[in-house]
Motif scaffolding. Structure first.
Motif, short mmCIF file in Angstrom:
data_model
loop_
_atom_site.label_atom_id
_atom_site.label_comp_id
_atom_site.label_asym_id
_atom_site.label_seq_id
_atom_site.Cartn_x
_atom_site.Cartn_y
_atom_site.Cartn_z
N ASN A 158 -0.19 3.53 3.04
CA ASN A 158 -1.04 2.49 3.63
C ASN A 158 -1.36 1.38 2.63
OD1 ASN A 158 -1.18 3.64 6.20
ND2 ASN A 158 -2.84 4.99 5.58
N GLU A 159 -1.59 1.75 1.38
CA GLU A 159 -1.85 0.75 0.34
C GLU A 159 -0.62 -0.12 0.12
OE1 GLU A 159 -5.13 3.28 -2.26
OE2 GLU A 159 -3.00 3.45 -2.74
N ALA A 160 0.56 0.49 0.14
CA ALA A 160 1.80 -0.28 -0.03
C ALA A 160 2.00 -1.25 1.13
CB ALA A 160 2.99 0.67 -0.15
N CYS A 161 1.66 -0.84 2.34
CA CYS A 161 1.74 -1.74 3.50
C CYS A 161 0.84 -2.95 3.28
CB CYS A 161 1.34 -1.03 4.78
SG CYS A 161 2.54 0.14 5.42
N GLN A 162 -0.37 -2.70 2.83
CA GLN A 162 -1.31 -3.79 2.56
C GLN A 162 -0.80 -4.68 1.44
OE1 GLN A 162 -5.15 -1.77 1.95
NE2 GLN A 162 -6.00 -3.44 3.15
#
Length: 70
Positions: free
Chosen positions: A29-33
């Motif tokens: 999720n952090e990588a998506c952001q």
């Protein structure tokens, strides 16, 4: 009172997002952001091997921020 709560929520989101830029290892999720990509697009990139990623326990995806930058 509602305005104060809304501002606090916005500050909390901002602080949490700033952590993404200092962490070396990011979860999915952090990588998506960080990359500003949808989850489905990031899954496509990982399944095609187009983006470096790690699955240490065979389930969750992790990414090195330095590799995402390059």
């Amino acid at each position: 009172m509602d305005e104060i709560i809304e501002r606090l929520d916005n500050l909390q989101r901002l602080i949490e997002s700033q952590g993404i830029y200092t962490k070396e290892v990011l979860n999915f999720n952090e990588a998506c952001q960080y990359l500003e990509l949808s989850q489905s697009h990031l899954y496509k990139l990982t399944s095609a091997g187009s983006i470096p990623h790690y699955k240490p326990n065979g389930k969750k995806l992790y990414f090195k921020r330095s590799e995402l930058e390059s």
